[in-house]
Design a protein around this motif. Structure first.
Motif, PDB file in Angstrom:
ATOM      1  N   SER A 111       0.735  -1.197  -0.008  1.00 40.89           N
ATOM      2  CA  SER A 111      -0.094   0.108  -0.026  1.00 40.89           C
ATOM      3  C   SER A 111       0.810   1.301   0.014  1.00 40.89           C
ATOM      4  O   SER A 111       0.565   2.392  -0.809  1.00 40.89           O
ATOM      5  CB  SER A 111      -1.029  -0.132   1.273  1.00 40.89           C
ATOM      6  OG  SER A 111      -0.226  -0.065   2.421  1.00 40.89           O
ATOM      7  N   ALA A 115       0.664   4.049  -3.279  1.00 38.36           N
ATOM      8  CA  ALA A 115       0.384   5.554  -3.081  1.00 38.36           C
ATOM      9  C   ALA A 115       1.594   6.246  -3.665  1.00 38.36           C
ATOM     10  O   ALA A 115       1.146   7.416  -3.920  1.00 38.36           O
ATOM     11  CB  ALA A 115       0.566   5.754  -1.367  1.00 38.36           C
ATOM     12  N   CYS A 116       2.710   6.005  -3.844  1.00 38.01           N
ATOM     13  CA  CYS A 116       3.898   6.553  -4.596  1.00 38.01           C
ATOM     14  C   CYS A 116       4.441   6.248  -5.811  1.00 38.01           C
ATOM     15  O   CYS A 116       5.322   6.840  -6.423  1.00 38.01           O
ATOM     16  CB  CYS A 116       5.143   6.408  -3.151  1.00 38.01           C
ATOM     17  SG  CYS A 116       4.663   6.990  -1.745  1.00 38.01           S
ATOM     18  N   CYS A 134       7.968  10.629   0.143  1.00 35.91           N
ATOM     19  CA  CYS A 134       6.583   9.816  -0.296  1.00 35.91           C
ATOM     20  C   CYS A 134       6.488   8.540   0.416  1.00 35.91           C
ATOM     21  O   CYS A 134       5.495   8.411   1.389  1.00 35.91           O
ATOM     22  CB  CYS A 134       6.051   9.660  -1.792  1.00 35.91           C
ATOM     23  SG  CYS A 134       4.569   8.898  -1.929  1.00 35.91           S
ATOM     24  N   GLU A 138       4.250   8.175   3.841  1.00 33.20           N
ATOM     25  CA  GLU A 138       3.023   7.026   3.695  1.00 33.20           C
ATOM     26  C   GLU A 138       3.257   6.176   5.129  1.00 33.20           C
ATOM     27  O   GLU A 138       2.149   5.698   5.534  1.00 33.20           O
ATOM     28  CB  GLU A 138       3.031   6.001   2.565  1.00 33.20           C
ATOM     29  CG  GLU A 138       2.527   7.143   1.243  1.00 33.20           C
ATOM     30  CD  GLU A 138       0.964   7.697   1.376  1.00 33.20           C
ATOM     31  OE1 GLU A 138       0.122   6.799   1.913  1.00 33.20           O
ATOM     32  OE2 GLU A 138       0.849   8.724   1.177  1.00 33.20           O
TER      33      GLU A 138
END
Length: 149
Positions: A111, A115-116, A134, A138
């Motif tokens: 995950s 996200a990155c 990032c 996260e």
């Protein structure tokens, strides 16, 4: 020794400790080998490399390029200056970094990398730093004190 993954640690801190010490030692040796290559390519100092491997944030143009170079040499960032989630996931062998609620960084790396995966920058040195930032941000959102880099 810690890998920052800031590639970086950069890929760095989460990769240095593992239940499987043989695999951890292999990855650690690979990181050091690639860091030395990047040191020459970026004209970084020995201190820059040591700080990167200890998890220091890249703040100068030289250290940004050093971190980014290591991510590329480890194939965690591709030629288009984007994260390669599959390669990051393969390197994330550490089960000792835990969140406040007991999750391991390894259990949530999918995950985090999702996200990155779209983070980039036309400048490869800046891209590496943005990706590391990032990934770390996260991880913090998921309850970790700090990110894997």
């Amino acid at each position: 020794m810690k890998l920052y993954c800031s590639i970086v640690v950069t890929l760095l801190a989460a990769l240095s400790v593992s239940a499987d010490s043989a695999e951890s030692n292999e990855i650690e040796a690979l990181i050091v080998e690639k860091a030395k290559i990047c040191q020459k390519e970026t004209n970084a100092s020995e201190k820059d490399v040591d700080e990167m491997l200890d998890g220091a944030k890249a703040t100068t143009p030289t250290t940004k390029c050093l971190h980014s170079c290591l991510l590329k040499k480890l194939e965690v960032v591709n030629a288009a200056n984007k994260l390669e989630p599959e390669n990051l996931i393969k390197m994330m062998i550490d089960d000792t970094i835990k969140s406040k609620d007991g999750k391991t960084i390894k259990s949530v790396i999918n995950s985090i990398s999702d996200a990155c995966k779209s983070v980039t920058d036309p400048d490869e040195c800046e891209a590496g730093v943005k990706i590391i930032d990032c990934l770390n941000a996260e991880a913090v959102k998921l309850g970790f004190e700090k990110g894997p880099f």
